[in-house]
Design a protein around this motif. Structure first.
Motif, PDB file in Angstrom:
ATOM      1  N   TYR A  91       0.752  -1.020   0.156  1.00 39.14           N
ATOM      2  CA  TYR A  91      -0.166   0.054  -0.038  1.00 39.14           C
ATOM      3  C   TYR A  91       0.716   1.326   0.027  1.00 39.14           C
ATOM      4  O   TYR A  91       0.600   2.121  -0.763  1.00 39.14           O
ATOM      5  CB  TYR A  91      -1.063   0.074   1.130  1.00 39.14           C
ATOM      6  N   TYR A  92       2.050   1.136   0.811  1.00 37.69           N
ATOM      7  CA  TYR A  92       2.892   2.318   0.966  1.00 37.69           C
ATOM      8  C   TYR A  92       3.567   2.501  -0.678  1.00 37.69           C
ATOM      9  O   TYR A  92       3.606   3.807  -1.144  1.00 37.69           O
ATOM     10  CB  TYR A  92       3.997   2.230   1.854  1.00 37.69           C
ATOM     11  N   SER A  93       3.829   1.637  -1.221  1.00 40.81           N
ATOM     12  CA  SER A  93       4.286   1.643  -2.621  1.00 40.81           C
ATOM     13  C   SER A  93       3.426   1.959  -3.326  1.00 40.81           C
ATOM     14  O   SER A  93       3.850   2.890  -4.693  1.00 40.81           O
ATOM     15  CB  SER A  93       5.174   0.298  -2.811  1.00 40.81           C
ATOM     16  N   THR A  94       2.333   1.748  -3.492  1.00 43.08           N
ATOM     17  CA  THR A  94       1.575   2.085  -4.407  1.00 43.08           C
ATOM     18  C   THR A  94       1.140   3.652  -4.437  1.00 43.08           C
ATOM     19  O   THR A  94       1.019   4.497  -5.455  1.00 43.08           O
ATOM     20  CB  THR A  94      -0.156   1.417  -4.501  1.00 43.08           C
ATOM     21  N   PHE A  95       0.961   4.395  -3.137  1.00 40.17           N
ATOM     22  CA  PHE A  95       0.992   5.971  -3.216  1.00 40.17           C
ATOM     23  C   PHE A  95       2.229   6.410  -3.281  1.00 40.17           C
ATOM     24  O   PHE A  95       2.314   7.448  -4.216  1.00 40.17           O
ATOM     25  CB  PHE A  95       0.356   6.120  -1.623  1.00 40.17           C
ATOM     26  N   ILE A  96       3.161   5.681  -3.062  1.00 33.12           N
ATOM     27  CA  ILE A  96       4.444   6.632  -3.393  1.00 33.12           C
ATOM     28  C   ILE A  96       4.871   6.516  -4.898  1.00 33.12           C
ATOM     29  O   ILE A  96       5.225   7.559  -5.305  1.00 33.12           O
ATOM     30  CB  ILE A  96       5.773   6.044  -2.355  1.00 33.12           C
ATOM     31  N   ALA A  97       4.463   5.430  -5.537  1.00 27.58           N
ATOM     32  CA  ALA A  97       4.846   5.590  -6.984  1.00 27.58           C
ATOM     33  C   ALA A  97       3.817   6.363  -7.765  1.00 27.58           C
ATOM     34  O   ALA A  97       4.164   6.555  -8.787  1.00 27.58           O
ATOM     35  CB  ALA A  97       4.486   3.957  -7.453  1.00 27.58           C
ATOM     36  N   LEU A  98       2.878   6.864  -7.200  1.00 28.95           N
ATOM     37  CA  LEU A  98       2.189   7.953  -7.908  1.00 28.95           C
ATOM     38  C   LEU A  98       3.193   9.121  -8.217  1.00 28.95           C
ATOM     39  O   LEU A  98       2.724   9.911  -9.198  1.00 28.95           O
ATOM     40  CB  LEU A  98       0.967   8.330  -7.296  1.00 28.95           C
ATOM     41  N   VAL A  99       3.925   9.355  -7.546  1.00 32.99           N
ATOM     42  CA  VAL A  99       4.972  10.515  -7.634  1.00 32.99           C
ATOM     43  C   VAL A  99       5.641  10.749  -8.982  1.00 32.99           C
ATOM     44  O   VAL A  99       5.442  11.620  -9.723  1.00 32.99           O
ATOM     45  CB  VAL A  99       6.068  10.676  -6.580  1.00 32.99           C
ATOM     46  N   PRO A 100       6.500   9.753  -9.576  1.00 31.74           N
ATOM     47  CA  PRO A 100       6.887  10.086 -10.852  1.00 31.74           C
ATOM     48  C   PRO A 100       6.027  10.224 -12.124  1.00 31.74           C
ATOM     49  O   PRO A 100       6.189  11.234 -12.881  1.00 31.74           O
ATOM     50  CB  PRO A 100       7.807   8.618 -10.914  1.00 31.74           C
ATOM     51  N   PRO A 101       4.955   9.459 -12.177  1.00 32.31           N
ATOM     52  CA  PRO A 101       4.014   9.837 -13.272  1.00 32.31           C
ATOM     53  C   PRO A 101       3.457  11.155 -13.167  1.00 32.31           C
ATOM     54  O   PRO A 101       3.110  11.651 -14.183  1.00 32.31           O
ATOM     55  CB  PRO A 101       3.023   8.419 -13.268  1.00 32.31           C
ATOM     56  N   ILE A 102       3.017  11.575 -12.003  1.00 30.96           N
ATOM     57  CA  ILE A 102       2.119  12.804 -11.654  1.00 30.96           C
ATOM     58  C   ILE A 102       3.277  13.944 -11.913  1.00 30.96           C
ATOM     59  O   ILE A 102       2.953  14.854 -12.687  1.00 30.96           O
ATOM     60  CB  ILE A 102       1.696  12.784 -10.184  1.00 30.96           C
ATOM     61  N   TYR A 103       4.553  13.660 -11.606  1.00 32.05           N
ATOM     62  CA  TYR A 103       5.599  14.790 -11.718  1.00 32.05           C
ATOM     63  C   TYR A 103       5.801  14.878 -13.386  1.00 32.05           C
ATOM     64  O   TYR A 103       6.056  15.893 -13.916  1.00 32.05           O
ATOM     65  CB  TYR A 103       6.970  14.290 -11.114  1.00 32.05           C
ATOM     66  N   VAL A 104       6.050  13.725 -14.170  1.00 30.87           N
ATOM     67  CA  VAL A 104       6.349  13.955 -15.612  1.00 30.87           C
ATOM     68  C   VAL A 104       4.988  14.281 -16.043  1.00 30.87           C
ATOM     69  O   VAL A 104       5.106  15.162 -17.148  1.00 30.87           O
ATOM     70  CB  VAL A 104       6.409  12.364 -16.182  1.00 30.87           C
ATOM     71  N   GLY A 105       3.880  14.051 -15.732  1.00 36.57           N
ATOM     72  CA  GLY A 105       2.529  14.667 -16.423  1.00 36.57           C
ATOM     73  C   GLY A 105       2.416  16.150 -16.106  1.00 36.57           C
ATOM     74  O   GLY A 105       2.092  16.899 -17.135  1.00 36.57           O
ATOM     75  N   MET A 106       2.836  16.759 -14.848  1.00 35.49           N
ATOM     76  CA  MET A 106       2.955  18.201 -14.770  1.00 35.49           C
ATOM     77  C   MET A 106       4.237  18.684 -15.533  1.00 35.49           C
ATOM     78  O   MET A 106       4.000  19.881 -16.075  1.00 35.49           O
ATOM     79  CB  MET A 106       3.370  18.411 -13.296  1.00 35.49           C
TER      80      MET A 106
END
Length: 135
Positions: A91-106
């Motif tokens: 569960y921790y890894s699923t939430f932390i793993a959102l950072v790279p795609p969100i950052y690339v999208g931004m």
């Protein structure tokens, strides 16, 4: 209790295999196509593979860090409790793993300033706090 090679679980092996295959697919997508030629499905496939790669990477990192900490700082009962917390690590890894795609999208829309990064960090802290309290 044993070397680190002995305590590597099946979940870590699966995460390494899936993560490596996602890294290969990402490399293929980046070398073969561009965002304009790939189209919407290609961009979606890139972000999905990036997210899955990040989940696998962070899961392996979290589980190995927990096991190393339990070996060096813990007792026998803490090592057993670490072995049962794979679900929480996931569960921790699923939430932390959102950072790279969100950052690339931004970055792709040109909106990755300091304010947006603080909001992303706040989102991650809230998500990790939720996992901490819930599981």
């Amino acid at each position: 209790s044993g070397s680190l090679g002995i305590i590597v679980s099946m979940g870590i092996r699966v995460a390494i295999i899936v993560g490596a295959s996602m890294a290969i697919i990402i490399a293929l997508i980046l070398s073969v196509t561009s965002p304009t030629t790939a189209g919407p499905l290609g961009v979606l496939a890139f972000f999905a593979c990036m997210y899955l790669f990040s989940v696998c990477l962070f899961y392996v990192f979290i589980v190995l860090a927990q096991k190393i900490a339990a070996i060096f700082f813990g007792k026998k009962n803490q090592i057993q409790s670490v072995n049962t917390s794979g679900k929480k690590s996931y569960y921790y890894s699923t939430f932390i793993a959102l950072v790279p795609p969100i950052y690339v999208g931004m970055q792709s829309v040109g909106d990755a300033g300091l304010f947006e990064m603080v909001l992303l960090l706040l989102f991650e802290l809230l998500a990790c706090f939720y996992v901490y309290k819930r599981y």
